[in-house]
Design a protein around this motif. Structure first.
Motif, PDB file in Angstrom:
ATOM      1  N   LYS A  60       0.821  -1.212   0.000  1.00  0.00           N
ATOM      2  CA  LYS A  60       0.000   0.000   0.000  1.00  0.00           C
ATOM      3  C   LYS A  60       0.854   1.261   0.000  1.00  0.00           C
ATOM      4  O   LYS A  60       0.334   2.364  -0.027  1.00  0.00           O
ATOM      5  CB  LYS A  60      -0.932   0.007   1.206  1.00  0.00           C
ATOM      6  N   SER A  61       2.175   1.111   0.021  1.00  0.00           N
ATOM      7  CA  SER A  61       3.099   2.237   0.058  1.00  0.00           C
ATOM      8  C   SER A  61       3.650   2.524  -1.339  1.00  0.00           C
ATOM      9  O   SER A  61       4.462   1.771  -1.865  1.00  0.00           O
ATOM     10  CB  SER A  61       4.262   1.922   1.010  1.00  0.00           C
ATOM     11  N   ILE A  62       3.215   3.641  -1.908  1.00  0.00           N
ATOM     12  CA  ILE A  62       3.706   4.008  -3.237  1.00  0.00           C
ATOM     13  C   ILE A  62       5.217   4.206  -3.208  1.00  0.00           C
ATOM     14  O   ILE A  62       5.933   3.736  -4.098  1.00  0.00           O
ATOM     15  CB  ILE A  62       2.991   5.270  -3.757  1.00  0.00           C
ATOM     16  N   MET A  63       5.716   4.884  -2.197  1.00  0.00           N
ATOM     17  CA  MET A  63       7.164   5.113  -2.103  1.00  0.00           C
ATOM     18  C   MET A  63       7.914   3.792  -1.966  1.00  0.00           C
ATOM     19  O   MET A  63       8.979   3.610  -2.551  1.00  0.00           O
ATOM     20  CB  MET A  63       7.494   6.039  -0.926  1.00  0.00           C
ATOM     21  N   GLY A  64       7.366   2.867  -1.193  1.00  0.00           N
ATOM     22  CA  GLY A  64       7.989   1.559  -1.047  1.00  0.00           C
ATOM     23  C   GLY A  64       8.041   0.802  -2.363  1.00  0.00           C
ATOM     24  O   GLY A  64       9.057   0.198  -2.709  1.00  0.00           O
ATOM     25  N   ILE A  65       6.962   0.868  -3.117  1.00  0.00           N
ATOM     26  CA  ILE A  65       6.922   0.180  -4.408  1.00  0.00           C
ATOM     27  C   ILE A  65       7.978   0.736  -5.352  1.00  0.00           C
ATOM     28  O   ILE A  65       8.661  -0.004  -6.048  1.00  0.00           O
ATOM     29  CB  ILE A  65       5.517   0.270  -5.038  1.00  0.00           C
ATOM     30  N   PHE A  66       8.144   2.059  -5.360  1.00  0.00           N
ATOM     31  CA  PHE A  66       9.128   2.657  -6.256  1.00  0.00           C
ATOM     32  C   PHE A  66      10.563   2.338  -5.849  1.00  0.00           C
ATOM     33  O   PHE A  66      11.490   2.567  -6.624  1.00  0.00           O
ATOM     34  CB  PHE A  66       8.919   4.168  -6.380  1.00  0.00           C
ATOM     35  N   SER A  67      10.759   1.782  -4.667  1.00  0.00           N
ATOM     36  CA  SER A  67      12.108   1.368  -4.264  1.00  0.00           C
ATOM     37  C   SER A  67      12.465  -0.003  -4.833  1.00  0.00           C
ATOM     38  O   SER A  67      13.601  -0.446  -4.732  1.00  0.00           O
ATOM     39  CB  SER A  67      12.236   1.355  -2.737  1.00  0.00           C
ATOM     40  N   LEU A  68      11.482  -0.682  -5.435  1.00  0.00           N
ATOM     41  CA  LEU A  68      11.711  -2.007  -6.008  1.00  0.00           C
ATOM     42  C   LEU A  68      12.061  -1.898  -7.489  1.00  0.00           C
ATOM     43  O   LEU A  68      11.823  -0.879  -8.126  1.00  0.00           O
ATOM     44  CB  LEU A  68      10.445  -2.866  -5.854  1.00  0.00           C
ATOM     45  N   ASP A  69      12.587  -2.980  -8.020  1.00  0.00           N
ATOM     46  CA  ASP A  69      12.880  -3.072  -9.452  1.00  0.00           C
ATOM     47  C   ASP A  69      11.587  -3.441 -10.175  1.00  0.00           C
ATOM     48  O   ASP A  69      11.199  -4.602 -10.222  1.00  0.00           O
ATOM     49  CB  ASP A  69      13.961  -4.123  -9.706  1.00  0.00           C
ATOM     50  N   LEU A  70      10.917  -2.446 -10.739  1.00  0.00           N
ATOM     51  CA  LEU A  70       9.607  -2.667 -11.352  1.00  0.00           C
ATOM     52  C   LEU A  70       9.685  -3.316 -12.724  1.00  0.00           C
ATOM     53  O   LEU A  70       8.661  -3.645 -13.314  1.00  0.00           O
ATOM     54  CB  LEU A  70       8.837  -1.350 -11.426  1.00  0.00           C
ATOM     55  N   SER A  71      10.898  -3.512 -13.239  1.00  0.00           N
ATOM     56  CA  SER A  71      11.025  -4.211 -14.518  1.00  0.00           C
ATOM     57  C   SER A  71      10.829  -5.720 -14.335  1.00  0.00           C
ATOM     58  O   SER A  71      10.632  -6.441 -15.308  1.00  0.00           O
ATOM     59  CB  SER A  71      12.389  -3.935 -15.149  1.00  0.00           C
TER      60      SER A  71
END
Length: 77
Positions: A40-51
Motif C-alpha cells: 500500500k506504500s507508493i514510495m515503497g513500491i518505487f524502491s523495487l525493481d519494477l522491470s
C-alpha cells in the motif's frame, strides 16, 4: 495467506494498483528478491525493481476472491 505474481511496470500501473488495494483492510506485501515492502506504500513500491515481476502476498484470506478480481489486470498469467 495467498500469493500471486503481478507486474506493475509503470507509474500509472503503480498508482492504479495502490488505489485498488487500499480499499481493503487486508495486509499486502510485495516481494522482490530479498526485499519485502508494504504494497500500500507508493514510495515503497518505487524502491523495487519494477522491470521484474513481483510476488504479492495477501496476508488474510478475507475477501481474497474480490481482491483477485480487482487486481486481475496486474496478475501475470
Amino acid at each position: 495467506m495467498t500469493s500471486v505474481t503481478i507486474n506493475i511496470n509503470s507509474i500509472e500501473k503503480v498508482k492504479k494498483f495502490v488505489n485498488v488495494i487500499t480499499v481493503y483492510d487486508n495486509d499486502f506485501d510485495l516481494v522482490c528478491d530479498r526485499y519485502v515492502i508494504d504494497a500500500k506504500s507508493i514510495m515503497g513500491i518505487f524502491s523495487l525493481d519494477l522491470s521484474q515481476n513481483l510476488k504479492l502476498n495477501i496476508q488474510k484470506d478475507t475477501d481474497v476472491d474480490a481482491i483477485l478480481a480487482d487486481i486481475d489486470e496486474f496478475i501475470v498469467k
